[in-house]
Design a protein around this motif. Structure first.
Motif, PDB file in Angstrom:
ATOM      1  N   VAL A 240      50.026  11.414 -21.514  1.00 14.82           N
ATOM      2  CA  VAL A 240      48.837  10.682 -21.964  1.00 14.82           C
ATOM      3  C   VAL A 240      48.933  10.363 -23.449  1.00 14.82           C
ATOM      4  O   VAL A 240      49.500  11.118 -24.234  1.00 14.82           O
ATOM      5  N   GLN A 241      48.360   9.203 -23.809  1.00 15.44           N
ATOM      6  CA  GLN A 241      48.238   8.793 -25.210  1.00 15.44           C
ATOM      7  C   GLN A 241      46.904   9.284 -25.748  1.00 15.44           C
ATOM      8  O   GLN A 241      45.840   8.945 -25.215  1.00 15.44           O
ATOM      9  N   HIS A 242      46.964  10.108 -26.787  1.00 14.73           N
ATOM     10  CA  HIS A 242      45.751  10.579 -27.453  1.00 14.73           C
ATOM     11  C   HIS A 242      45.487   9.704 -28.659  1.00 14.73           C
ATOM     12  O   HIS A 242      46.403   9.099 -29.222  1.00 14.73           O
ATOM     13  N   TYR A 243      44.215   9.629 -29.084  1.00 18.09           N
ATOM     14  CA  TYR A 243      43.898   8.810 -30.250  1.00 18.09           C
ATOM     15  C   TYR A 243      44.270   9.481 -31.562  1.00 18.09           C
ATOM     16  O   TYR A 243      44.032   8.922 -32.634  1.00 18.09           O
ATOM     17  N   ASP A 244      44.883  10.685 -31.521  1.00 20.42           N
ATOM     18  CA  ASP A 244      45.447  11.224 -32.755  1.00 20.42           C
ATOM     19  C   ASP A 244      46.826  10.625 -33.021  1.00 20.42           C
ATOM     20  O   ASP A 244      47.487  10.986 -33.995  1.00 20.42           O
ATOM     21  N   ALA A 283      48.620  15.099 -12.793  1.00 18.02           N
ATOM     22  CA  ALA A 283      47.953  13.966 -13.431  1.00 18.02           C
ATOM     23  C   ALA A 283      47.137  14.453 -14.625  1.00 18.02           C
ATOM     24  O   ALA A 283      46.648  15.581 -14.636  1.00 18.02           O
ATOM     25  N   MET A 284      46.959  13.573 -15.635  1.00 23.87           N
ATOM     26  CA  MET A 284      46.295  13.948 -16.873  1.00 23.87           C
ATOM     27  C   MET A 284      45.397  12.816 -17.357  1.00 23.87           C
ATOM     28  O   MET A 284      45.560  11.664 -16.977  1.00 23.87           O
ATOM     29  N   CYS A 285      44.446  13.158 -18.248  1.00 23.72           N
ATOM     30  CA  CYS A 285      43.668  12.157 -18.969  1.00 23.72           C
ATOM     31  C   CYS A 285      43.095  12.804 -20.225  1.00 23.72           C
ATOM     32  O   CYS A 285      43.134  14.024 -20.384  1.00 23.72           O
ATOM     33  N   VAL A 286      42.555  11.984 -21.129  1.00 23.56           N
ATOM     34  CA  VAL A 286      41.872  12.467 -22.329  1.00 23.56           C
ATOM     35  C   VAL A 286      40.382  12.328 -22.097  1.00 23.56           C
ATOM     36  O   VAL A 286      39.896  11.282 -21.649  1.00 23.56           O
ATOM     37  N   VAL A 292      42.507  17.275 -23.782  1.00 21.27           N
ATOM     38  CA  VAL A 292      43.389  16.727 -22.761  1.00 21.27           C
ATOM     39  C   VAL A 292      43.193  17.534 -21.481  1.00 21.27           C
ATOM     40  O   VAL A 292      43.205  18.772 -21.516  1.00 21.27           O
ATOM     41  N   TYR A 293      43.008  16.837 -20.361  1.00 22.64           N
ATOM     42  CA  TYR A 293      42.739  17.480 -19.074  1.00 22.64           C
ATOM     43  C   TYR A 293      43.882  17.198 -18.111  1.00 22.64           C
ATOM     44  O   TYR A 293      44.410  16.074 -18.070  1.00 22.64           O
ATOM     45  N   GLY A 294      44.236  18.220 -17.317  1.00 16.76           N
ATOM     46  CA  GLY A 294      45.289  18.058 -16.336  1.00 16.76           C
ATOM     47  C   GLY A 294      44.943  18.736 -15.023  1.00 16.76           C
ATOM     48  O   GLY A 294      44.290  19.786 -15.000  1.00 16.76           O
ATOM     49  N   VAL A 295      45.352  18.119 -13.909  1.00 22.81           N
ATOM     50  CA  VAL A 295      45.154  18.694 -12.580  1.00 22.81           C
ATOM     51  C   VAL A 295      46.452  18.555 -11.801  1.00 22.81           C
ATOM     52  O   VAL A 295      47.303  17.723 -12.119  1.00 22.81           O
ATOM     53  N   GLY A 296      46.613  19.389 -10.753  1.00 23.70           N
ATOM     54  CA  GLY A 296      47.846  19.302  -9.994  1.00 23.70           C
ATOM     55  C   GLY A 296      47.870  20.195  -8.782  1.00 23.70           C
ATOM     56  O   GLY A 296      46.836  20.473  -8.158  1.00 23.70           O
ATOM     57  N   ILE A 368      42.044   1.967 -22.227  1.00 20.80           N
ATOM     58  CA  ILE A 368      42.692   2.577 -21.086  1.00 20.80           C
ATOM     59  C   ILE A 368      43.533   1.560 -20.332  1.00 20.80           C
ATOM     60  O   ILE A 368      44.546   1.887 -19.746  1.00 20.80           O
ATOM     61  N   SER A 369      43.105   0.295 -20.364  1.00 18.46           N
ATOM     62  CA  SER A 369      43.878  -0.709 -19.650  1.00 18.46           C
ATOM     63  C   SER A 369      45.275  -0.860 -20.232  1.00 18.46           C
ATOM     64  O   SER A 369      46.196  -1.280 -19.559  1.00 18.46           O
ATOM     65  N   ARG A 370      45.449  -0.525 -21.496  1.00 20.40           N
ATOM     66  CA  ARG A 370      46.769  -0.670 -22.106  1.00 20.40           C
ATOM     67  C   ARG A 370      47.471   0.678 -22.295  1.00 20.40           C
ATOM     68  O   ARG A 370      48.698   0.740 -22.196  1.00 20.40           O
ATOM     69  N   LEU A 371      46.705   1.710 -22.609  1.00 19.79           N
ATOM     70  CA  LEU A 371      47.348   2.961 -22.970  1.00 19.79           C
ATOM     71  C   LEU A 371      47.066   4.085 -21.975  1.00 19.79           C
ATOM     72  O   LEU A 371      47.421   5.221 -22.241  1.00 19.79           O
ATOM     73  N   GLN A 372      46.465   3.798 -20.851  1.00 16.52           N
ATOM     74  CA  GLN A 372      46.172   4.883 -19.916  1.00 16.52           C
ATOM     75  C   GLN A 372      47.392   5.192 -19.047  1.00 16.52           C
ATOM     76  O   GLN A 372      48.228   4.348 -18.805  1.00 16.52           O
ATOM     77  N   THR A 373      47.430   6.430 -18.613  1.00 16.99           N
ATOM     78  CA  THR A 373      48.362   6.748 -17.544  1.00 16.99           C
ATOM     79  C   THR A 373      47.830   6.174 -16.248  1.00 16.99           C
ATOM     80  O   THR A 373      46.637   5.993 -16.072  1.00 16.99           O
ATOM     81  N   THR A 374      48.717   5.882 -15.314  1.00 13.54           N
ATOM     82  CA  THR A 374      48.319   5.178 -14.098  1.00 13.54           C
ATOM     83  C   THR A 374      48.230   6.085 -12.901  1.00 13.54           C
ATOM     84  O   THR A 374      48.024   5.631 -11.801  1.00 13.54           O
TER      85      THR A 374
END
Length: 374
Positions: A240-244, A283-286, A292-296, A368-374
């Motif tokens: 994931v891309q973080h805004y930091d 899978a992950m998201c911010v 940062v959050y992750g599930v699996g 998210i449309s440009r920098l999100q994970t899919t």
């Protein structure tokens, strides 16, 4: 990597711009740091509730998803041909019919206002205004997985895995156009994201020895080694891309691996948490709280949610009562987190104390449309 202080306007850049440069990314980064970071010196009081079940009976595993400008998540299923929308303003689901054909990922373009479902050897396109479906019939061959939209908004990148390691560039403007870049990745590539430098970063599947960094400008892949880990096959399955300004990834199939931070300016990896043994992240998201959050998959101690705070460099595991493996986690238009598992269930972590974040969340979610994970 934090945006320069010269930016006076703490708003997010327009998502429908036909081209993004580092200027727009820095603007997005500084606004994100201002609004969303959680730490001792932050005014962000947003927190999430413990995850609870929202919907059942989706039929199978939702494997890919993307948030569109209408606030809906467009969701593709892996085990059957179903596809759905989830309105994150109302939490209402609706079927798009049988279009997904073993969907691995979905991405969205704010320029075309279309969602792109990456399926076995193909891409199917949904017009988000009309829900009309177009079959591009690109026939990559083999199973395919997507990595999102280029910074100019004109292309998306899709890779094969299992049968081949080709990387394909799909035109979003001329949807019949695809360029195949043959055999340039190291091992199978898994979920990933575009970064501010217009390079694509891909998780490492079977046969990989590190994170794959793909440069469309030169059509080359560089393998970034994880410190202290010579073989990372299947070890990092999403990024994931973080805004930091940094990318983050949680360990995948292998336990006792580190949480890593990727500096895309120098193409280097740092182990920020030395080792975790919790559920294998798929899978992950911010989140809206800067974490940062992750599930699996549900290895011991269970099917919990992995949470990492880059500001405090702390990792925690949230225990919940789910009993099936997770395939996807996404942030909705209001900042809530939605989780999808192999039982066809949707779980939700509701954002609270985040009322003042609603306008910036609307602006942030466009990135998210440009920098999100899919």
């Amino acid at each position: 990597m934090i945006a320069p202080a010269a930016f006076e306007d703490l708003t997010f850049p327009e998502q429908a711009l036909t081209y993004w440069t580092k200027y727009e990314f820095n603007q997005w980064s500084r606004a994100g740091l201002n609004y969303f970071n959680s730490g001792s010196n932050s005014g962000n009081t947003a927190v999430y509730t413990t995850a609870s079940i929202l919907h059942t009976g989706m039929g199978d595993a939702i494997n890919g998803g993307a948030l569109a400008n209408n606030g809906k998540l467009y969701l593709g299923m892996y085990g059957n041909n179903g596809a759905w929308t989830l309105d994150t303003f109302t939490d209402v689901t609706a079927s798009l019919g049988a279009i997904s054909n073993n969907c691995q990922s979905v991405f969205y373009s704010p320029i075309t206002n279309k969602a792109y479902f990456v399926v076995d050897g193909n891409v199917k396109v949904v017009n988000c205004a009309t829900n009309d479906v177009q079959n591009i019939a690109l026939t990559f061959g083999g199973q395919s997985i997507g990595y999102g939209v280029s910074m100019d908004g004109n292309y998306a990148y899709v890779a094969n895995f299992f049968s081949s390691d080709n990387i394909n560039r799909v035109s979003l403007i001329n949807t019949g156009s695809v360029n195949a870049f043959s055999g340039s990745s190291t091992g199978d590539t898994l979920k990933g994201t575009t970064s501010w430098n217009n390079k694509i970063y891909m998780g490492c599947g079977g046969g990989s020895t590190g994170i794959n960094e793909y440069d469309p400008a030169t059509n080359t892949v560089t393998t970034l080694a994880v410190p202290g880990k010579g073989n990372t096959s299947d070890s990092y399955r999403d990024i994931v891309q973080h805004y930091d300004g940094y990318l983050y990834s949680f360990p995948g199939y292998n336990s006792n691996y580190p949480i890593i931070r990727i500096d895309t300016a120098t193409s280097t990896i740092t182990n920020v948490i030395a080792s975790i043994t919790d559920p294998r992240t798929f899978a992950m998201c911010v989140g809206a709280d800067g974490r940062v959050y992750g599930v699996g998959n549900g290895d011991a101690p269970g099917y919990g949610v992995s949470i990492y705070n880059p500001i405090t460099n702390q990792y925690t595991l949230e225990s919940i009562s789910a009993t099936k493996s997770w395939r996807l986690i996404k942030m909705g238009a209001r900042g809530d987190l939605y989780m999808f598992n192999t039982a066809g269930e949707i779980w939700k972590k509701t954002l609270i104390n985040g009322g003042g974040l609603q306008k910036p969340l609307q602006e942030y979610n466009g990135i998210i449309s440009r920098l999100q994970t899919t």
